[in-house]
Design a protein around this motif. Structure first.
Motif, mmCIF file in Angstrom:
data_model
loop_
_atom_site.group_PDB
_atom_site.id
_atom_site.type_symbol
_atom_site.label_atom_id
_atom_site.label_comp_id
_atom_site.label_asym_id
_atom_site.label_seq_id
_atom_site.Cartn_x
_atom_site.Cartn_y
_atom_site.Cartn_z
ATOM 1 N N GLY A 6 -14.694 133.264 67.814
ATOM 2 C CA GLY A 6 -15.593 132.390 68.561
ATOM 3 C C GLY A 6 -16.758 131.914 67.719
ATOM 4 N N ARG A 7 -17.355 132.817 66.963
ATOM 5 C CA ARG A 7 -18.468 132.427 66.078
ATOM 6 C C ARG A 7 -18.010 131.431 65.025
ATOM 7 N NH1 ARG A 7 -21.566 138.119 64.893
ATOM 8 N NH2 ARG A 7 -22.336 138.434 67.011
ATOM 9 N N PHE A 8 -16.832 131.662 64.481
ATOM 10 C CA PHE A 8 -16.281 130.758 63.474
ATOM 11 C C PHE A 8 -16.097 129.359 64.055
ATOM 12 C CE2 PHE A 8 -12.498 128.809 61.542
ATOM 13 C CZ PHE A 8 -12.958 128.666 60.247
ATOM 14 N N LEU A 9 -15.513 129.272 65.238
ATOM 15 C CA LEU A 9 -15.287 127.970 65.867
ATOM 16 C C LEU A 9 -16.599 127.274 66.223
ATOM 17 C CD1 LEU A 9 -12.223 128.830 68.115
ATOM 18 C CD2 LEU A 9 -12.249 127.509 65.989
ATOM 19 N N LEU A 10 -17.583 128.022 66.675
ATOM 20 C CA LEU A 10 -18.889 127.420 66.971
ATOM 21 C C LEU A 10 -19.542 126.877 65.702
ATOM 22 C CD1 LEU A 10 -20.481 129.839 69.594
ATOM 23 C CD2 LEU A 10 -19.616 127.541 69.969
ATOM 24 N N ALA A 11 -19.350 127.576 64.600
ATOM 25 C CA ALA A 11 -19.943 127.145 63.333
ATOM 26 C C ALA A 11 -19.278 125.871 62.802
ATOM 27 C CB ALA A 11 -19.849 128.255 62.302
ATOM 28 N N LEU A 12 -18.019 125.677 63.115
ATOM 29 C CA LEU A 12 -17.300 124.499 62.621
ATOM 30 C C LEU A 12 -17.746 123.198 63.280
ATOM 31 C CD1 LEU A 12 -13.576 125.598 62.275
ATOM 32 C CD2 LEU A 12 -15.217 125.128 60.469
ATOM 33 N N SER A 13 -18.007 123.250 64.559
ATOM 34 C CA SER A 13 -18.336 122.019 65.291
ATOM 35 C C SER A 13 -19.845 121.850 65.417
ATOM 36 C CB SER A 13 -17.690 122.037 66.671
ATOM 37 O OG SER A 13 -18.204 123.104 67.421
ATOM 38 N N GLN A 14 -20.279 120.619 65.460
ATOM 39 C CA GLN A 14 -21.700 120.307 65.611
ATOM 40 C C GLN A 14 -21.937 119.823 67.037
ATOM 41 O OE1 GLN A 14 -23.997 120.838 63.233
ATOM 42 N NE2 GLN A 14 -22.343 121.705 62.027
ATOM 43 N N ALA A 15 -22.716 120.556 67.799
ATOM 44 C CA ALA A 15 -22.998 120.194 69.191
ATOM 45 C C ALA A 15 -24.434 119.696 69.307
ATOM 46 C CB ALA A 15 -22.796 121.386 70.096
ATOM 47 N N PRO A 16 -24.705 118.778 70.238
ATOM 48 C CA PRO A 16 -26.064 118.268 70.413
ATOM 49 C C PRO A 16 -26.994 119.259 71.122
ATOM 50 C CG PRO A 16 -24.591 117.286 72.007
ATOM 51 C CD PRO A 16 -23.744 118.111 71.088
ATOM 52 N N ALA A 17 -26.439 120.326 71.655
ATOM 53 C CA ALA A 17 -27.242 121.314 72.380
ATOM 54 C C ALA A 17 -26.995 122.707 71.797
ATOM 55 C CB ALA A 17 -26.868 121.297 73.858
ATOM 56 N N PRO A 18 -27.981 123.589 71.905
ATOM 57 C CA PRO A 18 -27.783 124.960 71.414
ATOM 58 C C PRO A 18 -26.680 125.664 72.200
ATOM 59 C CG PRO A 18 -30.064 124.607 72.092
ATOM 60 C CD PRO A 18 -29.298 123.395 72.480
ATOM 61 N N ARG A 19 -25.980 126.555 71.544
ATOM 62 C CA ARG A 19 -24.939 127.324 72.217
ATOM 63 C C ARG A 19 -24.789 128.660 71.530
ATOM 64 N NH1 ARG A 19 -20.115 124.446 69.483
ATOM 65 N NH2 ARG A 19 -21.268 123.960 67.623
ATOM 66 N N LYS A 20 -24.300 129.618 72.280
ATOM 67 C CA LYS A 20 -24.189 130.972 71.774
ATOM 68 C C LYS A 20 -23.164 131.720 72.609
ATOM 69 C CE LYS A 20 -27.169 134.879 70.685
ATOM 70 N NZ LYS A 20 -28.519 135.407 70.704
ATOM 71 N N LEU A 21 -22.491 132.700 72.016
ATOM 72 C CA LEU A 21 -21.541 133.538 72.739
ATOM 73 C C LEU A 21 -22.245 134.803 73.214
ATOM 74 C CD1 LEU A 21 -18.437 133.345 70.382
ATOM 75 C CD2 LEU A 21 -18.821 132.115 72.517
ATOM 76 N N PHE A 22 -21.891 135.257 74.399
ATOM 77 C CA PHE A 22 -22.498 136.454 74.977
ATOM 78 C C PHE A 22 -21.432 137.401 75.476
ATOM 79 C CE2 PHE A 22 -25.468 132.986 75.509
ATOM 80 C CZ PHE A 22 -26.639 133.531 75.004
ATOM 81 N N THR A 23 -21.777 138.668 75.539
ATOM 82 C CA THR A 23 -20.849 139.654 76.084
ATOM 83 C C THR A 23 -21.134 139.922 77.558
ATOM 84 O OG1 THR A 23 -22.266 141.421 75.258
ATOM 85 C CG2 THR A 23 -20.392 140.787 73.882
ATOM 86 N N THR A 24 -22.362 139.618 78.016
ATOM 87 C CA THR A 24 -22.683 139.820 79.431
ATOM 88 C C THR A 24 -23.337 138.567 80.006
ATOM 89 O OG1 THR A 24 -24.910 140.689 79.079
ATOM 90 C CG2 THR A 24 -23.102 142.289 79.042
ATOM 91 N N GLU A 25 -23.163 138.378 81.288
ATOM 92 C CA GLU A 25 -23.783 137.245 81.974
ATOM 93 C C GLU A 25 -25.307 137.392 81.979
ATOM 94 O OE1 GLU A 25 -23.666 135.036 86.311
ATOM 95 O OE2 GLU A 25 -22.118 136.492 85.805
ATOM 96 N N GLU A 26 -25.782 138.624 82.070
ATOM 97 C CA GLU A 26 -27.231 138.877 82.064
ATOM 98 C C GLU A 26 -27.880 138.406 80.760
ATOM 99 O OE1 GLU A 26 -29.914 142.812 81.751
ATOM 100 O OE2 GLU A 26 -28.522 142.773 83.440
ATOM 101 N N ASP A 27 -27.240 138.703 79.637
ATOM 102 C CA ASP A 27 -27.763 138.245 78.340
ATOM 103 C C ASP A 27 -27.782 136.720 78.265
ATOM 104 O OD1 ASP A 27 -28.103 140.848 77.502
ATOM 105 O OD2 ASP A 27 -26.227 140.899 76.353
#
Length: 56
Positions: A6-27
């Motif tokens: 997931g981190r690798f795929l996020l690093a490949l694409s350029q998005a106009p908004a910040p994004r991040k992967l999480f392990t919990t909904e609370e985080d």
């Protein structure tokens, strides 16, 4: 392993908004609330009220 992919795929694409992967909904919710505090205004205040009402 899936987190690394997931981190690798996020690093490949350029998005106009910040994004991040999480392990919990609370985080994820905590991270999103940080953006509401940085950009105050009528629309973000309305979203914050709606979010806090649905989170309880």
């Amino acid at each position: 392993m899936s987190k690394a992919i997931g981190r690798f795929l996020l690093a490949l694409s350029q998005a106009p908004a910040p994004r991040k992967l999480f392990t919990t909904e609370e985080d994820a919710a905590r991270w999103l609330r940080g953006f509401l505090r940085r950009a105050p205004g009528p629309s973000s205040a309305r979203v914050a009220r709606r979010w806090s009402a649905s989170a309880t």
